[in-house]
Design an enzyme around this catalytic site. Sequence first.
Site, PDB file in Angstrom:
ATOM      1  N   HIS A 254       0.835  -1.205   0.000  1.00 16.88           N
ATOM      2  CA  HIS A 254       0.000   0.000   0.000  1.00 16.88           C
ATOM      3  C   HIS A 254       0.870   1.257   0.000  1.00 16.88           C
ATOM      4  CE1 HIS A 254      -3.670   2.323   1.224  1.00 16.88           C
ATOM      5  NE2 HIS A 254      -2.749   3.122   1.740  1.00 16.88           N
ATOM      6  N   GLU A 255       1.842   1.302   0.902  1.00 14.82           N
ATOM      7  CA  GLU A 255       2.688   2.501   0.983  1.00 14.82           C
ATOM      8  C   GLU A 255       3.590   2.640  -0.229  1.00 14.82           C
ATOM      9  OE1 GLU A 255       1.839   4.647   3.004  1.00 14.82           O
ATOM     10  OE2 GLU A 255       0.610   3.380   4.314  1.00 14.82           O
ATOM     11  N   HIS A 258       1.818   4.677  -2.793  1.00  7.64           N
ATOM     12  CA  HIS A 258       2.003   6.119  -2.574  1.00  7.64           C
ATOM     13  C   HIS A 258       3.390   6.556  -3.050  1.00  7.64           C
ATOM     14  CE1 HIS A 258      -1.641   6.997  -0.389  1.00  7.64           C
ATOM     15  NE2 HIS A 258      -1.400   6.088   0.532  1.00  7.64           N
ATOM     16  N   GLU A 284      -4.469   7.719  -3.086  1.00  6.24           N
ATOM     17  CA  GLU A 284      -5.021   6.455  -2.608  1.00  6.24           C
ATOM     18  C   GLU A 284      -5.409   5.529  -3.754  1.00  6.24           C
ATOM     19  OE1 GLU A 284      -5.137   5.108   0.357  1.00  6.24           O
ATOM     20  OE2 GLU A 284      -4.171   6.842   1.272  1.00  6.24           O
TER      21      GLU A 284
END
Length: 489
Positions: A254-255, A258, A284
Amino acid sequence: MTAFDDLMAFQRETSALGQIAGRLGWDQETVMPRGAAAQRAEEMAAIEAVLHSRRAHPQVAEWLEQAAPQDEVGQAQIREIRRAFDRAVKVPADLATAIARVTSAAQGKWAQARADEDVSAFLPVLEEVVSLKRQEGQALAQGGDIYDAMVEDYEPYTTGAQIAAIFDEMRPRLVALRAAVLERPSPAALRGSFSELDQMRLSQKLAVAFGYDLNRGRVDKAVHPFSSGSGSDVRITTRTVEGDPFNCFYSTIHEVGHAAYEQGIDPAFALSPLGRGVSMGVHESQSRIYENQLGRSRAFTGWLFDQMTEVFGDFGIADADAFYGTANRVHNGYIRTEADEVQYNLHIMLRFDLERALMAGDLQVADLEAAWNDRFYADFGYAVDKPSNGCLQDVHWSVGLFGYFPTYSLGNVYAGCLYQALRPAVPQLDDQLASGDTSGATGWLRENVQKFGGLYAPRDTIARASGIEPGPDPLLSYLEAKFGDLYDL
């Protein structure tokens, strides 16, 4: 030098100082000594005072009046500088400084209260944060809706009412899908002990597999995973839980979503308003599509199963097909970041309604825990068992990020639109993911979304990439198809 050149040189220095402030925040959540919290609050306040004075400097207004860029990029730079300037001049400098000081201190108090399961220890400083943010919202709104002014920081050109309408459209289909899924037998959950060292080693391998450039980044641990920085210094954090390696692996992916966005922006935009993600919703969209549509796909989980077997040996899941079910298991739980795709947006809707009520003054901080627990029970059908699983689980409110939460679900909506376009554009996607190769998908996202940074408005960015006006139907259809197949609905 023209007025535009002077303005961009000034902006470059302001952006560089902003990156330094961000590095202080990264340090505070990773390696800062606990005893340094009070001093760090003063440091953050001092740099915010400098940043605010630059953002609201009268010379910026003169340059904006005189600058006349002829190309699309220059016009977008002026658009974003003007938007930031118009907001900055509405907020008194002493208020901006106070918010920086209090939220820096509040972050440490939240972390301790969370560890101690003590809501009462956190509420006094949260009361200060809410009061200051409401003052900021009133200054920005100029008589309009305070929450709309808050959302503008994270999702420009979007209002609370527009978000509420999207959520109202999503909720019935999500609730119906959840009800149908929970009536079916559930895949097995992970069981056992997974060493922290091995989790971190594999998480670093996952980061690289998803295109994270470790020459311009690093992976550390934090209480609440996050990504920080832009351009040539983009850092991520993850966390480990001995009995749940998915927490580490999917937080990392997930990170990386980003971080890959920030690393993928056109280098010509560095240290300018266009040199960062255009909104948190678009941000996101990258983290959620990396984590879910790619990272939890049948193809990629097959590769991850092999990797985990190599690292941990037999961990109790029979084969890759069973592992796919485990990685996408719909289950009761309290924690937003650990929620399955079906229920995740319901967690966001809860936070959206509560923080909107806080900003409107309809909910008092003293009543927040009870309001959270009541709403959670109404939405999920079981009671919150402890504060760290309830209103203390997220860092956002302690650091004043009101208006941020709905961007997680907007990101899911945007990701649904992008994935619908990505599938036909990368016809060998499943074969690539099955070998741990994400480059087809991540390359498409870099070329169609990431490289543009802040050049286009958020919804325009998604519309240009996906070929459709953003809306929730592609996401909901994806979820219904995926979980309908997985749970034999």
